[in-house]
Design a protein around this motif. Structure first.
Motif, PDB file in Angstrom:
ATOM      1  N   GLU A  44       0.823  -1.221   0.000  1.00 40.74           N
ATOM      2  CA  GLU A  44       0.000   0.000   0.000  1.00 40.74           C
ATOM      3  C   GLU A  44       0.856   1.270   0.000  1.00 40.74           C
ATOM      4  O   GLU A  44       0.421   2.309   0.482  1.00 40.74           O
ATOM      5  CB  GLU A  44      -0.969   0.018   1.193  1.00 40.74           C
ATOM      6  CG  GLU A  44      -2.006  -1.083   1.156  1.00 40.74           C
ATOM      7  CD  GLU A  44      -3.021  -0.971   2.272  1.00 40.74           C
ATOM      8  OE1 GLU A  44      -4.208  -0.728   1.992  1.00 40.74           O
ATOM      9  OE2 GLU A  44      -2.619  -1.112   3.449  1.00 40.74           O
ATOM     10  N   GLU A  45       2.052   1.138  -0.529  1.00 40.65           N
ATOM     11  CA  GLU A  45       2.938   2.291  -0.641  1.00 40.65           C
ATOM     12  C   GLU A  45       4.018   1.968  -1.667  1.00 40.65           C
ATOM     13  O   GLU A  45       4.632   0.894  -1.615  1.00 40.65           O
ATOM     14  CB  GLU A  45       3.574   2.625   0.705  1.00 40.65           C
ATOM     15  CG  GLU A  45       4.445   3.878   0.682  1.00 40.65           C
ATOM     16  CD  GLU A  45       5.014   4.211   2.038  1.00 40.65           C
ATOM     17  OE1 GLU A  45       6.004   4.960   2.102  1.00 40.65           O
ATOM     18  OE2 GLU A  45       4.469   3.701   3.058  1.00 40.65           O
ATOM     19  N   LYS A  46       4.260   2.873  -2.585  1.00 43.85           N
ATOM     20  CA  LYS A  46       5.259   2.654  -3.627  1.00 43.85           C
ATOM     21  C   LYS A  46       6.677   2.838  -3.069  1.00 43.85           C
ATOM     22  O   LYS A  46       6.908   3.699  -2.232  1.00 43.85           O
ATOM     23  CB  LYS A  46       5.041   3.615  -4.788  1.00 43.85           C
ATOM     24  CG  LYS A  46       3.804   3.312  -5.625  1.00 43.85           C
ATOM     25  CD  LYS A  46       3.722   4.225  -6.831  1.00 43.85           C
ATOM     26  CE  LYS A  46       2.514   3.872  -7.690  1.00 43.85           C
ATOM     27  NZ  LYS A  46       2.426   4.744  -8.890  1.00 43.85           N
ATOM     28  N   GLY A  47       7.573   2.007  -3.565  1.00 42.82           N
ATOM     29  CA  GLY A  47       8.980   2.180  -3.250  1.00 42.82           C
ATOM     30  C   GLY A  47       9.469   1.474  -2.003  1.00 42.82           C
ATOM     31  O   GLY A  47      10.673   1.483  -1.726  1.00 42.82           O
ATOM     32  N   LEU A  48       8.572   0.847  -1.222  1.00 39.47           N
ATOM     33  CA  LEU A  48       9.026   0.130  -0.027  1.00 39.47           C
ATOM     34  C   LEU A  48       9.838  -1.105  -0.426  1.00 39.47           C
ATOM     35  O   LEU A  48       9.585  -1.714  -1.467  1.00 39.47           O
ATOM     36  CB  LEU A  48       7.835  -0.303   0.833  1.00 39.47           C
ATOM     37  CG  LEU A  48       7.125   0.773   1.669  1.00 39.47           C
ATOM     38  CD1 LEU A  48       6.031   0.136   2.504  1.00 39.47           C
ATOM     39  CD2 LEU A  48       8.107   1.490   2.571  1.00 39.47           C
TER      40      LEU A  48
END
Length: 263
Positions: A44-48
């Motif tokens: 639910e978050e880009k780039g993790l």
């Protein structure tokens, strides 16, 4: 083409791109990009670069609905067992895990299509939200469809030669009379069913000997229930488990050969 067929078709190229460890090349691979999109969707978050076990479990209902093969495999994906799913662990699992590969191949062995009145086919995917309007216990025929088509692919089946009567092999193991192969369960036209194929004969060898020894036995008139049973000279047999009243049409595809439609 189903998402499993697409994944298996591009898996090797994506694995090579991932192992190159060159960002420019890795980003150019379409399947690797799509795996990154799936990972970001789970996070639910880009780039993790890592997802906690707690967050994965919170997302489990949504993950199971869209990617059921991933939902049950967090422990296998978490290779180092630290309760954090890293991007590299996720990618390696999807691209290299042999158990996942076998599960995907099993899913590709059976496919269901809706056929509209123009003859166009629409692939049915129970885990795809785009088709949520017509899924449930069993997909019904929609108003713009005239039928559903179920395709069952049997891999590894061959004769030990080119003549009738030679041993039939399934992945190298000999199939004997009375042995059958079952398809994965399918849901189509409002019913649930299973296809079953007897590549050698419907009857076992003791049953064949018993029937052949009976004086005056007429195999063409043998009847059990409503339908005629296969004769002792039958080379192979195909059956299907469906609710009473279901209507089935079938067609065989063997290599490059295509056979006529049968009732």
């Amino acid at each position: 083409m189903s998402k499993f067929d697409y994944f298996l078709l591009n898996r090797e190229a994506a694995r090579d791109a991932f192992e190159e460890e060159v960002a420019a090349f890795g980003e150019s691979d379409q399947l690797l990009q799509e795996l990154r999109i799936v990972y970001d969707w789970i996070a639910e978050e880009k780039g993790l670069m890592k997802i906690s076990s707690r967050h994965f479990k919170q997302r489990l209902p949504e993950i199971h609905k869209k990617f059921p093969l991933l939902a049950a495999n967090f422990a296998r994906m978490d290779a180092n067992g630290d309760c954090w799913l890293e991007w590299t662990e996720f990618a390696e699992f999807c691209l290299k895990d042999e158990r996942l590969l076998m599960m995907m191949k099993r899913h590709t062995s059976i496919a269901v299509y809706g056929v509209d009145f123009t003859g166009a086919r629409n692939y049915k995917d129970e885990t795809d939200a785009h088709f949520a309007v017509d899924v449930g216990t069993a997909s019904s025929i929609l108003p713009w469809e005239k039928s559903h088509v179920v395709e069952w692919r049997i891999h590894g089946l061959q004769l030990a030669g080119s003549e009738k009567g030679l041993p039939v092999l399934l992945n190298g193991a000999q199939m004997r009379a009375g042995q059958s192969i079952a398809s994965p369960p399918f849901r189509a036209a409002g019913v649930c069913g299973v296809l079953r194929f007897w590549p050698v004969n419907f009857w076992t060898e003791p049953q064949l000997r018993k029937k052949a020894a009976e004086p005056g036995f007429d195999v063409d008139k043998e009847k059990e229930g409503y339908y005629l049973m296969p004769g002792v000279n039958t080379w192979c047999c195909l059956g299907v488990d469906l609710p009473p009243g279901s209507h089935l049409q079938l067609k065989f595809y063997v290599g490059r050969y295509r056979f006529d439609l049968r009732e």
